[in-house]
Scaffold this active site. Sequence first.
Site, PDB file in Angstrom:
ATOM      1  N   CYS A 292       6.515   1.542   5.295  1.00 23.84           N
ATOM      2  CA  CYS A 292       7.277   0.800   4.290  1.00 23.84           C
ATOM      3  C   CYS A 292       8.708   0.526   4.731  1.00 23.84           C
ATOM      4  CB  CYS A 292       7.270   1.554   2.966  1.00 23.84           C
ATOM      5  SG  CYS A 292       5.703   1.424   2.088  1.00 23.84           S
TER       6      CYS A 292
ATOM      7  N   LYS B 106       9.292  -9.414 -12.984  1.00 24.44           N
ATOM      8  CA  LYS B 106       9.625  -8.103 -13.528  1.00 24.44           C
ATOM      9  C   LYS B 106      10.008  -7.085 -12.452  1.00 24.44           C
ATOM     10  CE  LYS B 106       8.304  -9.269 -17.777  1.00 24.44           C
ATOM     11  NZ  LYS B 106       9.244  -9.408 -18.894  1.00 24.44           N
ATOM     12  N   SER B 107       9.881  -7.445 -11.165  1.00 20.33           N
ATOM     13  CA  SER B 107      10.137  -6.497 -10.061  1.00 20.33           C
ATOM     14  C   SER B 107       9.303  -5.241 -10.213  1.00 20.33           C
ATOM     15  CB  SER B 107      11.631  -6.126  -9.987  1.00 20.33           C
ATOM     16  OG  SER B 107      12.408  -7.260  -9.720  1.00 20.33           O
TER      17      SER B 107
END
Length: 345
Positions: free
Chosen positions: A16, A46-47
């Site tokens: 990540c 909305k993230s």
Amino acid sequence: MESNVRLTKLASCAGCGAKAGAGTLAQLLSGFKTHTDPRLIVGYDKSDDASVYVIDENTALVQTTDFFPPIVDDPFLFGQIAAANALSDVYAMGGEPKLALNILCVPERMDKDTIHEILRGGYDKAYEAGAIIAGGHTIHGAEPIYGLAVSGFVHPKRVLTNSGARPGDILILTKPLGIGILTTGAKGDMVEQPVLARIYRQMASLNKTARDIVVDFPVHSCTDVTGFSLLGHGFEMAQGSGVSLHIQTGQVPFHPEAWELAQMGFIPAGAYRNREYTAAGVHVREGIPLAMEDILYDPQTSGGLLIALPEKEGMACLRRLREAIPEAAAVGYVTEAREYAVYLE
């Protein structure tokens, strides 16, 4: 199985840590013409961790995708970690993953046995989650990449989002931090094998157990802590909820070996992107060590859940979590919105 070619040497970024910065994503996604649909109750605006589309009064579809370059050299373990990370987004929404599709990019020089082991690792975690991998897509490219597109289901009234935290809530984190720093140090052979084995087990661990426990409690907000770090995801939770989060740094669980590496400067590039995106909204109490800040900005791969819920029920939830996940900890609390989105105390 160890690959003949070290997978991590084929990738410029790991896990990540390869994730594009949140600020960059916001700019890239702005201004697009899109359809609206009242059944889409959670979208990219909305993230949040996944989209949620209501099918009927009892069923909502949860969809997400996640993929990244190798964070370990063992191809089977890489497959496990990548799959666990992708499945986590569904768990963070309170959902149950059901179907998945492979996303795979392989260099021309990668042998078939290595590819097979990557896929086997993904199937292993999907099976553990109770999900079915029903196909996928594979291309050739310069770097290996693997992940899943995942579909799951949740009751429309039981969806967990990252934008529901309320003043008076406590914050619970279910996995310790420091993964990005430790995997960065591992590239320089600065991390001992027992430590690597510990963090590999953590990254390959599903968030299913945590999800199964927290859905029994009145959770107001939930997100999984991955590439944007605890502070990045916490910042999004605070903004989306219209509150301020207070992180009690002395309570945050982290791998102790990450502290020394942070002091030595083994900081992944993603941590600097996270700091750049978030720092203006974070107030740091005087005296908090820079190494602690670096750990809080550290991008996590297949990290834990960050959960906001009322204090009374939260402590009961934490006791349940610790029976199955001893590392789970209460790491802060929520207040009404103040000058900063996040306070480090």
